[in-house]
Design a protein around this motif. Structure first.
Motif, PDB file in Angstrom:
ATOM      1  N   TYR A 247       0.816  -1.215   0.000  1.00 28.73           N
ATOM      2  CA  TYR A 247       0.000   0.000   0.000  1.00 28.73           C
ATOM      3  C   TYR A 247       0.851   1.267   0.000  1.00 28.73           C
ATOM      4  O   TYR A 247       0.471   2.267  -0.616  1.00 28.73           O
ATOM      5  N   LYS A 248       1.993   1.231   0.655  1.00 27.75           N
ATOM      6  CA  LYS A 248       2.862   2.415   0.661  1.00 27.75           C
ATOM      7  C   LYS A 248       3.342   2.752  -0.744  1.00 27.75           C
ATOM      8  O   LYS A 248       3.274   3.911  -1.181  1.00 27.75           O
ATOM      9  N   THR A 249       3.819   1.738  -1.478  1.00 27.36           N
ATOM     10  CA  THR A 249       4.320   1.997  -2.821  1.00 27.36           C
ATOM     11  C   THR A 249       3.193   2.376  -3.781  1.00 27.36           C
ATOM     12  O   THR A 249       3.388   3.213  -4.670  1.00 27.36           O
ATOM     13  N   ILE A 250       2.023   1.777  -3.595  1.00 30.27           N
ATOM     14  CA  ILE A 250       0.876   2.132  -4.439  1.00 30.27           C
ATOM     15  C   ILE A 250       0.485   3.591  -4.229  1.00 30.27           C
ATOM     16  O   ILE A 250       0.200   4.333  -5.179  1.00 30.27           O
ATOM     17  N   PHE A 251       0.471   4.019  -2.983  1.00 28.34           N
ATOM     18  CA  PHE A 251       0.093   5.403  -2.665  1.00 28.34           C
ATOM     19  C   PHE A 251       1.078   6.391  -3.277  1.00 28.34           C
ATOM     20  O   PHE A 251       0.679   7.383  -3.905  1.00 28.34           O
ATOM     21  N   ILE A 252       2.376   6.119  -3.134  1.00 25.44           N
ATOM     22  CA  ILE A 252       3.391   7.023  -3.689  1.00 25.44           C
ATOM     23  C   ILE A 252       3.287   7.081  -5.197  1.00 25.44           C
ATOM     24  O   ILE A 252       3.329   8.156  -5.808  1.00 25.44           O
ATOM     25  N   GLN A 253       3.113   5.915  -5.839  1.00 21.56           N
ATOM     26  CA  GLN A 253       3.035   5.885  -7.296  1.00 21.56           C
ATOM     27  C   GLN A 253       1.778   6.579  -7.803  1.00 21.56           C
ATOM     28  O   GLN A 253       1.795   7.207  -8.866  1.00 21.56           O
ATOM     29  N   PHE A 254       0.693   6.486  -7.055  1.00 18.14           N
ATOM     30  CA  PHE A 254      -0.549   7.165  -7.433  1.00 18.14           C
ATOM     31  C   PHE A 254      -0.318   8.672  -7.536  1.00 18.14           C
ATOM     32  O   PHE A 254      -0.729   9.320  -8.508  1.00 18.14           O
ATOM     33  N   ILE A 255       0.362   9.232  -6.547  1.00 14.05           N
ATOM     34  CA  ILE A 255       0.632  10.669  -6.535  1.00 14.05           C
ATOM     35  C   ILE A 255       1.546  11.057  -7.691  1.00 14.05           C
ATOM     36  O   ILE A 255       1.292  12.022  -8.419  1.00 14.05           O
ATOM     37  N   VAL A 256       2.625  10.272  -7.889  1.00 14.11           N
ATOM     38  CA  VAL A 256       3.602  10.595  -8.935  1.00 14.11           C
ATOM     39  C   VAL A 256       2.995  10.438 -10.321  1.00 14.11           C
ATOM     40  O   VAL A 256       3.180  11.286 -11.205  1.00 14.11           O
ATOM     41  N   ALA A 257       2.232   9.375 -10.539  1.00 15.64           N
ATOM     42  CA  ALA A 257       1.674   9.098 -11.867  1.00 15.64           C
ATOM     43  C   ALA A 257       0.660  10.146 -12.293  1.00 15.64           C
ATOM     44  O   ALA A 257       0.554  10.471 -13.479  1.00 15.64           O
ATOM     45  N   LEU A 258      -0.103  10.673 -11.353  1.00 10.46           N
ATOM     46  CA  LEU A 258      -1.149  11.631 -11.698  1.00 10.46           C
ATOM     47  C   LEU A 258      -0.713  13.085 -11.556  1.00 10.46           C
ATOM     48  O   LEU A 258      -1.495  13.995 -11.805  1.00 10.46           O
ATOM     49  N   ALA A 259       0.528  13.306 -11.186  1.00 11.17           N
ATOM     50  CA  ALA A 259       1.056  14.664 -11.085  1.00 11.17           C
ATOM     51  C   ALA A 259       1.322  15.227 -12.485  1.00 11.17           C
ATOM     52  O   ALA A 259       1.528  14.474 -13.435  1.00 11.17           O
ATOM     53  N   PRO A 260       1.331  16.545 -12.643  1.00  6.81           N
ATOM     54  CA  PRO A 260       1.694  17.144 -13.936  1.00  6.81           C
ATOM     55  C   PRO A 260       3.097  16.718 -14.347  1.00  6.81           C
ATOM     56  O   PRO A 260       3.960  16.422 -13.499  1.00  6.81           O
ATOM     57  N   ASN A 261       3.356  16.692 -15.654  1.00  5.32           N
ATOM     58  CA  ASN A 261       4.635  16.216 -16.166  1.00  5.32           C
ATOM     59  C   ASN A 261       5.829  16.956 -15.574  1.00  5.32           C
ATOM     60  O   ASN A 261       6.864  16.346 -15.288  1.00  5.32           O
TER      61      ASN A 261
END
Length: 273
Positions: A247-261
């Motif tokens: 869950y920790k890695t999923i949460f971090i990746q969610f933020i990074v993936a949906l952030a502006p380029n």
């Protein structure tokens, strides 16, 4: 010093740029210790331009290059699995077809295997560049010792996949590569570690890895995040990571993936390296 024979394994697909592939091949043939076999898997149909480069190197270096043609694009994991099966040697060096190996890469890795008969996988740090290898964007350092690697692998890849050299028998014992988009390599490292494989990373930068804006943009968006989540779920089901790691890695990746380029680029270059 006399070194054992070893293979280089690559997967080539139609979207690869010919000039990048050419640079990759040149770096292999400039090595201080040369492979006796280069296995190139055609992951589906490839362009005449790419095939022309392969055929030219075949002609210039008789008996060195072996091509394996897969009729349709299966994805990196299954293409590499096929390639491992067709490699003739116990030691296999992975190489991405758009990266550049430092001239002493194979020599340094062969030395490590000769010094440690129990070693199963050996990688290194990478220099990430855009355009030419003189235009350095960042450096990705990875843990060096087996103990550090085993712990780090729970969160992120402990090996830079384009730098690894491994034992064919250890890869096959762990089940070989499988289809796991975005995480073909991570799944293999984890299954190898579970099977008892020993790994190290050389504390040096042996490969120039091509990256840049296009790569960073591809690692964004909802579609990318769903693939990442699916891959991490497969890793969780191996039992190697616990629920908190997942869950920790999923949460971090969610933020990074949906952030502006622009934000994602800053994170990749400055925070994740």
């Amino acid at each position: 010093m006399e070194y054992p024979q070893f293979s280089v394994l690559m997967s080539l697909y139609i979207k690869e740029k010919a000039e990048y592939f050419e640079e990759c091949m040149q770096s292999i043939f400039r090595q201080t210790v040369m492979p006796d076999e280069i296995v190139i898997v055609y992951d589906g149909p490839i362009s005449d331009e790419l095939k022309g480069i392969v055929e030219r190197y075949k002609k210039e270096n008789p008996g060195i290059i072996k091509t394996i043609e897969i009729g349709e694009n299966r994805g990196l994991g299954l293409a590499l699995a096929e390639g491992v099966i067709h490699c003739s040697n116990e030691l296999i060096a992975r190489m991405d077809t758009d990266d550049i190996a430092r001239e002493d890469r194979f020599e340094k890795q062969m030395d490590m295997f000769l010094q440690n008969e129990n070693l199963d996988i050996c990688g290194s740090h990478i220099v990430e560049f855009e355009g030419s290898k003189e235009h350095i964007l960042s450096i990705r350092k990875v843990p060096v010792t087996h103990k550090e690697i085993a712990e780090y692998q729970k969160q992120r890849s402990a090996f830079n996949h384009m730098t690894v050299m491994y034992k064919r028998s250890s890869v096959l014992q762990a089940g070989n590569y499988e289809h796991c988009p975005l995480m073909e390599d991570d799944m293999l490292w984890i299954r190898m570690l579970i099977a008892g494989a020993k790994g190290i990373n050389i504390d040096d930068y042996l490969v120039y890895a091509r990256t840049g804006s296009a790569m960073i943009e591809r690692r964004g968006g909802w579609k990318y995040f769903r693939k990442y989540r699916s891959g991490r779920k497969k890793i969780y089901l191996t039992g190697y990571i616990n629920r908190w790691d997942y869950y920790k890695t999923i949460f971090i990746q969610f933020i990074v993936a949906l952030a502006p380029n622009v934000i994602r680029r800053y994170v990749f270059i400055n925070l994740l390296r």
